[in-house]
Design an enzyme around this catalytic site. Structure first.
Site, PDB file in Angstrom:
ATOM      1  N   ASP A  77      49.348  -6.735  39.024  1.00 46.02           N
ATOM      2  CA  ASP A  77      49.724  -5.440  38.448  1.00 46.02           C
ATOM      3  C   ASP A  77      48.901  -4.302  39.041  1.00 46.02           C
ATOM      4  O   ASP A  77      47.842  -4.526  39.619  1.00 46.02           O
ATOM      5  CB  ASP A  77      49.557  -5.469  36.919  1.00 46.02           C
ATOM      6  CG  ASP A  77      48.309  -6.198  36.458  1.00 46.02           C
ATOM      7  OD1 ASP A  77      47.337  -6.263  37.239  1.00 46.02           O
ATOM      8  OD2 ASP A  77      48.284  -6.696  35.335  1.00 46.02           O
ATOM      9  N   ASN A 145      45.575  -8.242  22.976  1.00 44.74           N
ATOM     10  CA  ASN A 145      46.852  -8.237  22.255  1.00 44.74           C
ATOM     11  C   ASN A 145      47.787  -9.339  22.753  1.00 44.74           C
ATOM     12  O   ASN A 145      48.971  -9.353  22.434  1.00 44.74           O
ATOM     13  CB  ASN A 145      47.535  -6.866  22.401  1.00 44.74           C
ATOM     14  CG  ASN A 145      47.882  -6.544  23.850  1.00 44.74           C
ATOM     15  OD1 ASN A 145      47.584  -7.316  24.761  1.00 44.74           O
ATOM     16  ND2 ASN A 145      48.522  -5.407  24.071  1.00 44.74           N
ATOM     17  N   HIS A 147      48.664  -9.886  25.898  1.00 46.96           N
ATOM     18  CA  HIS A 147      49.466  -9.593  27.096  1.00 46.96           C
ATOM     19  C   HIS A 147      49.091 -10.508  28.256  1.00 46.96           C
ATOM     20  O   HIS A 147      47.967 -10.996  28.345  1.00 46.96           O
ATOM     21  CB  HIS A 147      49.407  -8.101  27.489  1.00 46.96           C
ATOM     22  CG  HIS A 147      48.116  -7.624  28.082  1.00 46.96           C
ATOM     23  ND1 HIS A 147      47.710  -6.307  28.016  1.00 46.96           N
ATOM     24  CD2 HIS A 147      47.118  -8.254  28.778  1.00 46.96           C
ATOM     25  CE1 HIS A 147      46.562  -6.163  28.643  1.00 46.96           C
ATOM     26  NE2 HIS A 147      46.179  -7.328  29.109  1.00 46.96           N
ATOM     27  N   GLU A 152      53.499  -6.382  28.089  1.00 46.53           N
ATOM     28  CA  GLU A 152      52.964  -6.127  26.751  1.00 46.53           C
ATOM     29  C   GLU A 152      53.801  -6.809  25.664  1.00 46.53           C
ATOM     30  O   GLU A 152      54.963  -7.183  25.903  1.00 46.53           O
ATOM     31  CB  GLU A 152      52.937  -4.602  26.507  1.00 46.53           C
ATOM     32  CG  GLU A 152      52.014  -3.832  27.455  1.00 46.53           C
ATOM     33  CD  GLU A 152      50.524  -3.898  27.072  1.00 46.53           C
ATOM     34  OE1 GLU A 152      50.073  -4.911  26.508  1.00 46.53           O
ATOM     35  OE2 GLU A 152      49.810  -2.908  27.354  1.00 46.53           O
TER      36      GLU A 152
HETATM   37  C1  F6R Z   1      45.000  -7.467  34.989  1.00 45.73           C
HETATM   38  C2  F6R Z   1      45.686  -8.370  34.084  1.00 45.73           C
HETATM   39  C3  F6R Z   1      45.366  -8.316  32.630  1.00 45.73           C
HETATM   40  C4  F6R Z   1      43.950  -8.862  32.381  1.00 45.73           C
HETATM   41  C5  F6R Z   1      43.652  -8.907  30.888  1.00 45.73           C
HETATM   42  C6  F6R Z   1      42.233  -9.355  30.622  1.00 45.73           C
HETATM   43  O1  F6R Z   1      45.418  -7.759  36.306  1.00 45.73           O
HETATM   44  O2  F6R Z   1      46.478  -9.134  34.518  1.00 45.73           O
HETATM   45  O3  F6R Z   1      46.302  -9.086  31.922  1.00 45.73           O
HETATM   46  O4  F6R Z   1      43.851 -10.147  32.909  1.00 45.73           O
HETATM   47  O5  F6R Z   1      43.837  -7.636  30.333  1.00 45.73           O
HETATM   48  O6  F6R Z   1      41.341  -8.403  31.136  1.00 45.73           O
HETATM   49  P1  F6R Z   1      39.781  -8.693  31.175  1.00 45.73           P
HETATM   50  O7  F6R Z   1      39.562  -9.821  32.106  1.00 45.73           O
HETATM   51  O8  F6R Z   1      39.169  -7.430  31.672  1.00 45.73           O
HETATM   52  O9  F6R Z   1      39.388  -9.027  29.781  1.00 45.73           O
END
Ligand code: F6R
Length: 260
Positions: A77, A145, A147, A152
């Protein structure tokens, strides 16, 4: 979902002592795919969860223990409007932790996710990944959350790459990254449909803050309220947790391995 189907497809879950052990086992998955001779496609995730793994990968590359030219790469992303070289972008973050990925980018072996919210560009990106044979190894983090990437909650699961309106939780968690600037409202992201197309999924999570999302992923209802619960429909998913992230989860014998 019928219980049998859910059981048959349950992800393998390993609970490890420390985040470093999570990073080590994630890297072992990359080494395994790197043994192949057909230049498999690896898709990286960004976020704090993967910093240690990416640094360790760079150290292996520098030491000559892992050759990145054995794989092709992409990621999940990108924030809208954030070009690869710009601070705050996902590619910039990947390159800061693992500079050798920037070498791949320069020689066209790393495909960045488009940073413009242009549907035609998204479809071209998705098509290029398919032409490369699809994703062989997909790394994943999990949002508080639930995701996956920036797919989302409550967004339908038939979405491939799409333009995501970021939730309040997701934007709150990204505040430090952009301060003093505001967090972008939108991102371009792989969707659950894209992610489930990966042949091997490896999700990592550590820390107490992820425990409710991990429980929802593994024990809650399978459905759009928790995008990460989609892993329970995949059939070749590995979940690497530290004890804190696993602290609210109730393991079932068939799917779990309390190895820590
Ligand atoms: C970003 C992504 C998000 C993160 C998730 C956890 O490329 O895919 O889904 O993996 O938000 O983020 P951290 O590792 O910062 O807790």
């Amino acid at each position: 979902m019928p219980v049998e189907l859910q059981k048959a497809r349950a992800p393998e879950v390993r609970v490890l002592r420390t985040p470093d052990e999570v990073a080590e086992q994630a890297l072992a998955e990359l080494r395994r795919v790197g043994e192949r001779t057909d230049r498999p496609l690896v898709s990286f995730a960004t976020g704090g969860t993967f910093t240690a793994m990416l640094r360790a990968l760079h150290a292996e590359v520098v030491a000559g223990r892992f050759a990145l030219d054995r794989v092709q790469a992409t990621h999940l992303d990108e924030y809208e409007g954030y070009a690869p070289q710009q601070r705050g972008s996902m590619v910039h973050e990947l390159g800061a932790a693992c500079p050798s990925l920037l070498g791949m980018l320069a020689r066209g072996a790393f495909l960045p996710v488009p940073h413009r919210a242009d549907e035609a560009e998204l479809r071209r990106h998705e098509l290029r990944l398919q032409q490369l044979g699809g994703v062989d190894l997909q790394f994943l983090g999990i949002g508080r959350n639930g995701h996956l990437a920036f797919h989302e909650p409550m967004v339908p699961w038939d979405r491939g790459y799409h333009i995501a309106e970021l939730s309040t939780v997701t934007r709150d968690d990204a505040r430090a990254r952009f301060a003093p600037d505001p967090v972008p409202l939108r991102a371009i992201t792989a969707g659950v449909a894209t992610i489930l197309g990966g042949r091997r999924l490896v999700l990592c999570a550590f820390g107490r803050g992820k425990a409710p999302a991990v429980r929802a992923m593994l024990d809650g209802e399978v459905g759009p309220a928790c995008p990460a619960s989609a892993l329970r429909t995949h059939g070749n998913a590995l979940v690497l947790l530290d004890r804190e992230a696993a602290s609210l989860w109730t393991p079932r014998a068939a799917s779990s391995d309390r190895s820590g």
